[in-house]
Write a protein that holds these residues in place. Structure first.
Motif, mmCIF file in Angstrom:
data_model
loop_
_atom_site.group_PDB
_atom_site.id
_atom_site.type_symbol
_atom_site.label_atom_id
_atom_site.label_comp_id
_atom_site.label_asym_id
_atom_site.label_seq_id
_atom_site.Cartn_x
_atom_site.Cartn_y
_atom_site.Cartn_z
ATOM 1 N N GLY A 14 29.670 -66.951 -28.967
ATOM 2 C CA GLY A 14 29.477 -65.804 -28.082
ATOM 3 C C GLY A 14 28.594 -64.804 -28.801
ATOM 4 N N PRO A 15 29.048 -63.549 -28.953
ATOM 5 C CA PRO A 15 28.223 -62.542 -29.623
ATOM 6 C C PRO A 15 28.372 -62.535 -31.149
ATOM 7 N N VAL A 16 29.112 -63.494 -31.691
ATOM 8 C CA VAL A 16 29.401 -63.485 -33.123
ATOM 9 C C VAL A 16 28.546 -64.525 -33.849
ATOM 10 N N PRO A 17 27.819 -64.098 -34.880
ATOM 11 C CA PRO A 17 27.044 -65.069 -35.663
ATOM 12 C C PRO A 17 27.966 -65.863 -36.582
ATOM 13 N N PRO A 18 27.497 -66.988 -37.098
ATOM 14 C CA PRO A 18 28.313 -67.760 -38.033
ATOM 15 C C PRO A 18 28.550 -66.976 -39.317
ATOM 16 N N ARG A 19 29.606 -67.354 -40.038
ATOM 17 C CA ARG A 19 29.938 -66.667 -41.291
ATOM 18 C C ARG A 19 28.828 -66.821 -42.319
ATOM 19 N N ASP A 20 28.263 -68.033 -42.379
ATOM 20 C CA ASP A 20 27.241 -68.282 -43.390
ATOM 21 C C ASP A 20 26.407 -69.498 -43.003
ATOM 22 N N ARG A 21 25.434 -69.789 -43.824
ATOM 23 C CA ARG A 21 24.513 -70.910 -43.615
ATOM 24 C C ARG A 21 25.248 -72.237 -43.536
ATOM 25 N N ASN A 22 26.260 -72.420 -44.380
ATOM 26 C CA ASN A 22 27.008 -73.675 -44.389
ATOM 27 C C ASN A 22 27.709 -73.938 -43.065
ATOM 28 N N GLU A 23 28.151 -72.882 -42.399
ATOM 29 C CA GLU A 23 28.782 -73.037 -41.088
ATOM 30 C C GLU A 23 27.779 -73.594 -40.078
ATOM 31 N N VAL A 24 26.553 -73.105 -40.095
ATOM 32 C CA VAL A 24 25.519 -73.619 -39.197
ATOM 33 C C VAL A 24 25.248 -75.090 -39.518
ATOM 34 N N LEU A 25 25.143 -75.410 -40.798
ATOM 35 C CA LEU A 25 24.891 -76.802 -41.194
ATOM 36 C C LEU A 25 26.015 -77.720 -40.727
ATOM 37 N N ARG A 26 27.265 -77.288 -40.877
ATOM 38 C CA ARG A 26 28.395 -78.109 -40.416
ATOM 39 C C ARG A 26 28.308 -78.350 -38.916
ATOM 40 N N ARG A 27 27.977 -77.315 -38.166
ATOM 41 C CA ARG A 27 27.879 -77.449 -36.712
ATOM 42 C C ARG A 27 26.751 -78.395 -36.326
ATOM 43 N N LEU A 28 25.600 -78.274 -36.984
ATOM 44 C CA LEU A 28 24.479 -79.166 -36.690
ATOM 45 C C LEU A 28 24.808 -80.616 -37.011
ATOM 46 N N ARG A 29 25.602 -80.822 -38.042
ATOM 47 C CA ARG A 29 25.969 -82.170 -38.462
ATOM 48 C C ARG A 29 27.170 -82.709 -37.691
ATOM 49 N N GLY A 30 27.738 -81.887 -36.806
ATOM 50 C CA GLY A 30 28.875 -82.318 -36.006
ATOM 51 C C GLY A 30 30.186 -82.338 -36.766
ATOM 52 N N GLU A 31 30.262 -81.598 -37.855
ATOM 53 C CA GLU A 31 31.485 -81.541 -38.659
ATOM 54 C C GLU A 31 32.350 -80.379 -38.189
ATOM 55 N N ALA A 32 33.651 -80.534 -38.310
ATOM 56 C CA ALA A 32 34.565 -79.443 -37.974
ATOM 57 C C ALA A 32 34.389 -78.336 -38.999
ATOM 58 N N SER A 33 34.525 -77.114 -38.561
ATOM 59 C CA SER A 33 34.384 -75.995 -39.484
ATOM 60 C C SER A 33 35.611 -75.898 -40.380
ATOM 61 N N THR A 34 35.434 -75.291 -41.541
ATOM 62 C CA THR A 34 36.561 -75.102 -42.455
ATOM 63 C C THR A 34 37.583 -74.156 -41.826
ATOM 64 N N PHE A 35 37.120 -73.256 -40.979
ATOM 65 C CA PHE A 35 38.019 -72.348 -40.283
ATOM 66 C C PHE A 35 38.975 -73.154 -39.409
ATOM 67 N N MET A 36 38.431 -74.131 -38.670
ATOM 68 C CA MET A 36 39.243 -74.947 -37.786
ATOM 69 C C MET A 36 40.147 -75.886 -38.597
ATOM 70 N N LYS A 37 39.652 -76.409 -39.708
ATOM 71 C CA LYS A 37 40.436 -77.326 -40.527
ATOM 72 C C LYS A 37 41.644 -76.633 -41.149
ATOM 73 N N SER A 38 41.479 -75.367 -41.481
ATOM 74 C CA SER A 38 42.576 -74.654 -42.152
ATOM 75 C C SER A 38 43.650 -74.206 -41.169
ATOM 76 N N GLY A 39 43.358 -74.324 -39.861
ATOM 77 C CA GLY A 39 44.345 -73.963 -38.848
ATOM 78 C C GLY A 39 44.467 -72.478 -38.604
ATOM 79 N N LYS A 40 43.502 -71.708 -39.081
ATOM 80 C CA LYS A 40 43.550 -70.250 -38.898
ATOM 81 C C LYS A 40 42.944 -69.865 -37.582
#
Length: 174
Positions: free
Chosen positions: A148-174
């Motif tokens: 939405g209106p929120v940018p990713p936390r960092d470059r690695n988050e964008v890379l994970r999304r482009l690669r189709g990987e789950a974010s560390t935020f989602m993996k940690s259950g937070k």
């Protein structure tokens, strides 16, 4: 009422024609104190750094983002190099930025043969809409860069999304 129909119809056409720049201006005005940060143009894209992403089944073109160029700025702008290859073999290279908070994008430079950048004169932020010209930006914004209106936390988050990987935020259950 019959006399008003052409006026109303003309007003709607004018609204549609002039709404995109007006919307971009309104969105920018929501944060009047926002200032765009400085940045330097990245190195030209390397073939091994290109990550293809889906834009539309209607387009014969192939769309890539240069993973090496992705940067999430302190100003909330995600900057990247976009490479578009046509079915006929033509290549278009641009360095751009997306601002999630306003739903806008900006072109910084176009790539030239030999790996040189040519800065653009237009410094306007434009609204991201899903039309044919803007569809790569809409796909990047919606599917890989913004929440939405929120940018990713960092470059690695964008890379994970482009690669189709789950974010560390989602993996940690937070």
């Amino acid at each position: 009422m019959t006399l008003l129909k052409p006026i109303i119809r003309g007003g709607l056409v004018a609204l549609v024609c002039f709404s995109a720049p007006a919307i971009a201006g309104l969105l920018t005005d929501l944060e009047p104190d926002w200032k765009e940060g400085e940045h330097t143009l990245p190195a030209p894209p390397r073939e091994t750094g290109l990550r293809e992403f889906f834009v539309s089944s209607a387009s014969p073109n192939h769309f890539y983002i240069d993973e090496d160029s992705i940067m999430v700025g302190d100003d909330g702008v995600v900057r990247y190099t976009l490479v578009i290859r046509s079915a006929g073999g033509a290549t278009n290279v641009t360095h751009e930025g997306i601002r999630c908070a306003s739903g806008t994008w900006r072109l910084y430079a176009t790539g030239r043969a030999g790996g040189q950048w040519s800065a653009v004169r237009d410094e306007e932020w434009k609204p991201i809409v899903g039309n044919a010209y803007n569809r790569p930006r809409a796909a990047l914004s919606e599917d890989h860069i913004c929440d939405g209106p929120v940018p990713p936390r960092d470059r690695n988050e964008v890379l994970r999304r482009l690669r189709g990987e789950a974010s560390t935020f989602m993996k940690s259950g937070k």
